[in-house]
Design a protein around this motif. Sequence first.
Motif, mmCIF file in Angstrom:
data_model
loop_
_atom_site.group_PDB
_atom_site.id
_atom_site.type_symbol
_atom_site.label_atom_id
_atom_site.label_comp_id
_atom_site.label_asym_id
_atom_site.label_seq_id
_atom_site.Cartn_x
_atom_site.Cartn_y
_atom_site.Cartn_z
ATOM 1 N N VAL A 246 0.861 -1.181 0.000
ATOM 2 C CA VAL A 246 0.000 0.000 0.000
ATOM 3 C C VAL A 246 0.897 1.232 0.000
ATOM 4 C CG1 VAL A 246 -0.244 -0.046 2.517
ATOM 5 C CG2 VAL A 246 -1.909 1.178 1.159
ATOM 6 N N ARG A 247 0.568 2.193 -0.840
ATOM 7 C CA ARG A 247 1.347 3.428 -0.938
ATOM 8 C C ARG A 247 0.733 4.495 -0.047
ATOM 9 N NH1 ARG A 247 6.203 2.759 -3.779
ATOM 10 N NH2 ARG A 247 5.813 0.962 -5.080
ATOM 11 N N THR A 248 1.590 5.327 0.507
ATOM 12 C CA THR A 248 1.132 6.457 1.313
ATOM 13 C C THR A 248 1.754 7.734 0.764
ATOM 14 O OG1 THR A 248 2.950 6.292 2.906
ATOM 15 C CG2 THR A 248 0.929 5.045 3.402
ATOM 16 N N VAL A 249 1.053 8.841 0.995
ATOM 17 C CA VAL A 249 1.554 10.158 0.605
ATOM 18 C C VAL A 249 1.219 11.141 1.721
ATOM 19 C CG1 VAL A 249 1.370 9.771 -1.892
ATOM 20 C CG2 VAL A 249 -0.564 10.769 -0.657
ATOM 21 N N PRO A 250 2.048 12.178 1.879
ATOM 22 C CA PRO A 250 1.717 13.220 2.850
ATOM 23 C C PRO A 250 0.647 14.151 2.277
ATOM 24 C CG PRO A 250 3.860 13.669 1.854
ATOM 25 C CD PRO A 250 3.392 12.345 1.322
ATOM 26 N N THR B 261 1.272 10.841 -10.949
ATOM 27 C CA THR B 261 2.512 10.200 -11.413
ATOM 28 C C THR B 261 2.791 8.931 -10.615
ATOM 29 O OG1 THR B 261 3.406 12.328 -12.103
ATOM 30 C CG2 THR B 261 4.987 10.546 -11.760
ATOM 31 N N LEU B 262 2.583 9.001 -9.307
ATOM 32 C CA LEU B 262 2.750 7.816 -8.450
ATOM 33 C C LEU B 262 1.833 6.685 -8.915
ATOM 34 C CD1 LEU B 262 3.902 6.634 -5.665
ATOM 35 C CD2 LEU B 262 1.719 7.407 -4.721
ATOM 36 N N PHE B 263 0.579 7.021 -9.188
ATOM 37 C CA PHE B 263 -0.378 6.023 -9.654
ATOM 38 C C PHE B 263 0.098 5.386 -10.967
ATOM 39 C CE2 PHE B 263 -4.313 8.193 -7.532
ATOM 40 C CZ PHE B 263 -3.828 7.858 -6.285
ATOM 41 N N ALA B 264 0.540 6.219 -11.905
ATOM 42 C CA ALA B 264 0.979 5.712 -13.208
ATOM 43 C C ALA B 264 2.255 4.880 -13.085
ATOM 44 C CB ALA B 264 1.192 6.872 -14.172
ATOM 45 N N ASP B 265 3.208 5.359 -12.308
ATOM 46 C CA ASP B 265 4.482 4.655 -12.170
ATOM 47 C C ASP B 265 4.348 3.293 -11.503
ATOM 48 O OD1 ASP B 265 5.756 6.810 -13.333
ATOM 49 O OD2 ASP B 265 6.658 7.560 -11.459
ATOM 50 N N HIS B 266 3.381 3.158 -10.608
ATOM 51 C CA HIS B 266 3.249 1.911 -9.845
ATOM 52 C C HIS B 266 1.991 1.117 -10.211
ATOM 53 C CE1 HIS B 266 6.706 2.812 -7.358
ATOM 54 N NE2 HIS B 266 6.284 4.063 -7.344
ATOM 55 N N ASP B 267 1.268 1.583 -11.231
ATOM 56 C CA ASP B 267 0.056 0.906 -11.690
ATOM 57 C C ASP B 267 -0.898 0.635 -10.530
ATOM 58 O OD1 ASP B 267 -1.669 -0.152 -13.602
ATOM 59 O OD2 ASP B 267 -0.862 -2.182 -13.368
ATOM 60 N N ILE B 268 -1.194 1.703 -9.775
ATOM 61 C CA ILE B 268 -2.108 1.612 -8.636
ATOM 62 C C ILE B 268 -3.218 2.636 -8.801
ATOM 63 C CG2 ILE B 268 -0.410 0.690 -7.024
ATOM 64 C CD1 ILE B 268 -0.049 3.554 -5.925
ATOM 65 N N GLY B 269 -4.252 2.510 -7.997
ATOM 66 C CA GLY B 269 -5.390 3.412 -8.112
ATOM 67 C C GLY B 269 -5.678 4.225 -6.877
ATOM 68 N N SER B 270 -4.819 4.098 -5.853
ATOM 69 C CA SER B 270 -5.067 4.862 -4.636
ATOM 70 C C SER B 270 -3.814 4.941 -3.786
ATOM 71 C CB SER B 270 -6.185 4.217 -3.813
ATOM 72 O OG SER B 270 -5.775 2.949 -3.328
ATOM 73 N N ALA B 271 -3.856 5.893 -2.847
ATOM 74 C CA ALA B 271 -2.803 6.017 -1.839
ATOM 75 C C ALA B 271 -3.466 6.537 -0.570
ATOM 76 C CB ALA B 271 -1.708 6.979 -2.299
ATOM 77 N N VAL B 272 -2.988 6.064 0.546
ATOM 78 C CA VAL B 272 -3.492 6.540 1.835
ATOM 79 C C VAL B 272 -2.714 7.802 2.186
ATOM 80 C CG1 VAL B 272 -3.777 5.986 4.282
ATOM 81 C CG2 VAL B 272 -4.135 4.211 2.547
ATOM 82 N N VAL B 273 -3.456 8.817 2.610
ATOM 83 C CA VAL B 273 -2.833 10.081 2.988
ATOM 84 C C VAL B 273 -2.506 10.007 4.474
ATOM 85 C CG1 VAL B 273 -3.068 12.585 3.041
ATOM 86 C CG2 VAL B 273 -4.143 11.268 1.185
ATOM 87 N N VAL B 274 -1.208 10.142 4.784
ATOM 88 C CA VAL B 274 -0.716 9.977 6.151
ATOM 89 C C VAL B 274 0.053 11.228 6.561
ATOM 90 C CG1 VAL B 274 0.763 8.588 7.666
ATOM 91 C CG2 VAL B 274 -0.547 7.473 5.855
ATOM 92 N N ASP B 275 -0.273 11.746 7.740
ATOM 93 C CA ASP B 275 0.453 12.885 8.291
ATOM 94 C C ASP B 275 1.832 12.394 8.709
ATOM 95 O OD1 ASP B 275 1.591 14.691 10.246
ATOM 96 O OD2 ASP B 275 -0.380 15.659 10.338
ATOM 97 N N PRO B 276 2.916 12.945 8.117
ATOM 98 C CA PRO B 276 4.256 12.442 8.426
ATOM 99 C C PRO B 276 4.686 12.698 9.872
ATOM 100 C CG PRO B 276 4.387 14.358 6.988
ATOM 101 C CD PRO B 276 2.937 14.019 7.132
ATOM 102 N N GLU B 277 4.098 13.679 10.523
ATOM 103 C CA GLU B 277 4.486 13.979 11.904
ATOM 104 C C GLU B 277 3.804 13.061 12.909
ATOM 105 O OE1 GLU B 277 4.160 18.118 12.802
ATOM 106 O OE2 GLU B 277 5.189 18.686 10.946
ATOM 107 N N THR B 278 2.518 12.773 12.679
ATOM 108 C CA THR B 278 1.767 11.972 13.646
ATOM 109 C C THR B 278 1.610 10.520 13.216
ATOM 110 O OG1 THR B 278 -0.379 12.448 12.629
ATOM 111 C CG2 THR B 278 0.418 13.996 14.318
ATOM 112 N N GLY B 279 1.756 10.262 11.904
ATOM 113 C CA GLY B 279 1.534 8.918 11.383
ATOM 114 C C GLY B 279 0.062 8.560 11.253
#
Length: 142
Positions: free
Chosen positions: A14-18, A28-46
């Motif tokens: 599973v991919r995550t993005v801030p 671009t992330l979706f195209a490069d990894h052939d995925i359709g979603s990413a979980v949005v994660v706060d980098p400070e709190t997780g």
Amino acid sequence: MIDQFVGKVMSQSVRTVPPETTARDVATLFADHDIGSAVVVDPETGEFSGIITESDVMQQVAAGADIDSVRVAAFLSTPIITIDRTENIHAAAALMKEHSIRRLPVTDDGDLVGILTTTDLTHYLPRLRNTILRKRNDLAKQ
């Protein structure tokens, strides 16, 4: 009924993005990894703040948003619906139907460990059918 747990069917990658990721970068992330979603994660709190999908990005493009400057925090899908890896896939499918979602982040003690998609469930169905048929044949032989 044969029980199968989400942890056995989910995709572990599973991919995550801030939240400050731009729409273009996530596309671009979706195209490069052939995925359709990413979980949005706060980098400070997780903590998970939502999920971003191809549909979310396409809506921004259709609305004429500047995809080089609009951040995913402005258009992510919330609240994020998750499921524990030890839950049954039937519960996961019901949750997906109830919330009209196709991607379900999977957790273990609150940590993100995978994602379950409708594609994962679709690919699993033939195996489930074969298992049911095998058990039925075993019972008939007894």
